[in-house]
Design a protein around this motif. Structure first.
Motif, short mmCIF file in Angstrom:
data_model
loop_
_atom_site.label_atom_id
_atom_site.label_comp_id
_atom_site.label_asym_id
_atom_site.label_seq_id
_atom_site.Cartn_x
_atom_site.Cartn_y
_atom_site.Cartn_z
N ILE A 2 78.74 25.16 20.55
CA ILE A 2 80.09 24.58 20.54
C ILE A 2 80.68 24.61 19.15
N GLU A 3 79.84 24.40 18.15
CA GLU A 3 80.32 24.48 16.76
C GLU A 3 80.84 25.88 16.47
N ALA A 4 80.11 26.90 16.95
CA ALA A 4 80.55 28.28 16.76
C ALA A 4 81.83 28.56 17.53
N ILE A 5 81.91 28.10 18.77
CA ILE A 5 83.11 28.30 19.60
C ILE A 5 84.33 27.68 18.94
N ASP A 6 84.16 26.50 18.38
CA ASP A 6 85.29 25.76 17.81
C ASP A 6 85.70 26.26 16.43
N ASP A 14 87.33 29.38 29.24
CA ASP A 14 86.06 29.99 28.80
C ASP A 14 85.07 28.91 28.37
N LYS A 15 85.56 27.94 27.59
CA LYS A 15 84.68 26.90 27.07
C LYS A 15 84.12 26.04 28.20
N GLU A 16 84.96 25.68 29.16
CA GLU A 16 84.50 24.88 30.31
C GLU A 16 83.47 25.67 31.12
N LYS A 17 83.77 26.95 31.32
CA LYS A 17 82.87 27.81 32.07
C LYS A 17 81.52 27.92 31.37
N TYR A 18 81.57 28.06 30.06
CA TYR A 18 80.35 28.20 29.25
C TYR A 18 79.47 26.97 29.37
N ILE A 19 80.07 25.80 29.23
CA ILE A 19 79.30 24.55 29.30
C ILE A 19 78.69 24.37 30.68
N ASN A 20 79.47 24.64 31.72
CA ASN A 20 78.94 24.53 33.09
C ASN A 20 77.77 25.47 33.31
N LEU A 21 77.85 26.66 32.75
CA LEU A 21 76.82 27.66 32.95
C LEU A 21 75.54 27.36 32.18
N PHE A 22 75.68 26.85 30.94
CA PHE A 22 74.52 26.74 30.06
C PHE A 22 74.05 25.32 29.76
N ASN A 23 74.78 24.29 30.18
CA ASN A 23 74.28 22.94 29.93
C ASN A 23 72.90 22.77 30.58
N PRO A 24 71.99 22.01 29.96
CA PRO A 24 70.65 21.83 30.52
C PRO A 24 70.67 21.05 31.83
#
Length: 293
Positions: A156-160, A171-181
């Motif tokens: 997230i630091e890199a994305i921001d 994209d950010k929402e999709k990313y978190i949904n896909l990769f959150n533990p």
């Protein structure tokens, strides 16, 4: 100081088991919580780090011919060039395809110049998840906004903050949904854990639709202290003319890599040959397009 030491220190502070994508631990030994039974066999692999125009053009053609959006391909190549330009000793990178005995320790000699902004801030590097997402994101849909876990802190630091990454809100929402533990409670059985991961991804309405030739492969690793499974490494695999091509960022501070294999089983053996994915009694779990590999 090389960024691998800085990143490791920060990871220890937040108490997470940041391996694979987050930190290069190729030289881990039994003293680093890898038991003798988890010492992996050497798996030879044919690979390149895409450092010349010829290899770059081959990768571009491969990706576009297999349905990857051209803009995403250009962005991905930009990631590669930005990284390779900052490697201090370029002789450690493989220009053409070469066969190595093992990937463990392969990039120990890589030294990378950090990206520092005018205010002195050091930018987080692109890791395996971010690079795989750039190639695969158009095949993924999700719904809902969830809070990112500490495991994605550097992502997230890199994305921001990293200008080379161009993420919109979706994209950010999709990313978190896909990769959150995923919380697994006291589950120990791999079949049960796979069910829990798939159930959680279904709750997040993570769906993958592609042409059957391009796949997202995620290696889930167990954090036994938090009772969670997190994506410790992520790659994109393309079935192309009888070969299986794997594209990945080896770790946040290690190179981009393209590898080729004759069958899926060899891909799986390769992915499981990383020393840095072991350390828990629950063995790593590999999902391909969110199904058991």
């Amino acid at each position: 100081m090389k960024k691998r030491f800085i990143t490791l220190a920060l990871a220890l502070v937040i108490g997470s088991m940041m391996v694979g994508c987050g930190e290069d631990k190729n030289n881990l030994t039994e003293d680093n919580n890898i038991s003798s039974e988890n010492q992996v066999e050497k798996v030879p692999v044919t690979l390149s780090n895409i450092t010349n125009k010829k290899m770059e053009d081959e990768v571009k053609t491969l990706l576009i011919n297999n349905g990857i959006n051209g803009e995403n391909v250009d962005t991905y190549i930009n990631y590669i060039n930005d990284y390779n330009e900052r490697v201090e000793d370029k002789s450690v990178l493989k220009e053409e395809f070469v066969t190595v005995d093992s990937i463990n320790g392969l990039y120990a000699a890589v030294s990378l110049k950090e990206k520092i902004l005018d205010d002195g801030m050091t930018l987080s590097e692109i890791n395996c998840r971010l690079s795989a997402f750039e190639l695969f994101k158009d095949f993924v849909t999700t719904k809902g906004e969830i809070e990112s876990d500490n495991y994605l802190m550097f992502d997230i630091e890199a994305i921001d903050n990293n200008p080379i990454l161009d993420f919109n809100k979706e994209d950010k929402e999709k990313y978190i949904n896909l990769f959150n533990p995923v919380d697994i409670g006291d589950a120990k059985d791999s079949k049960k854990i796979i069910e829990l991961i798939k159930d959680e991804l279904n709750k997040r309405e993570v769906k993958i639709e592609n042409n059957g030739k391009v796949s997202l492969i995620n290696i889930y690793i167990n954090d036994e202290f938090e009772n969670k499974m997190f994506v410790g490494h992520s790659v994109v695999m393309i079935e192309n003319d009888g070969e299986y091509i794997v594209l990945e960022k080896f770790s946040s501070i290690d190179p981009f890599q393209i590898s080729k294999f004759s069958n899926k089983e060899d891909v799986k053996k390769y992915l499981l040959s990383r020393n840095d994915i072991y350390g828990s009694e629950i063995k790593p779990i590999i999902l391909i397009n969110n199904e058991e590999f």
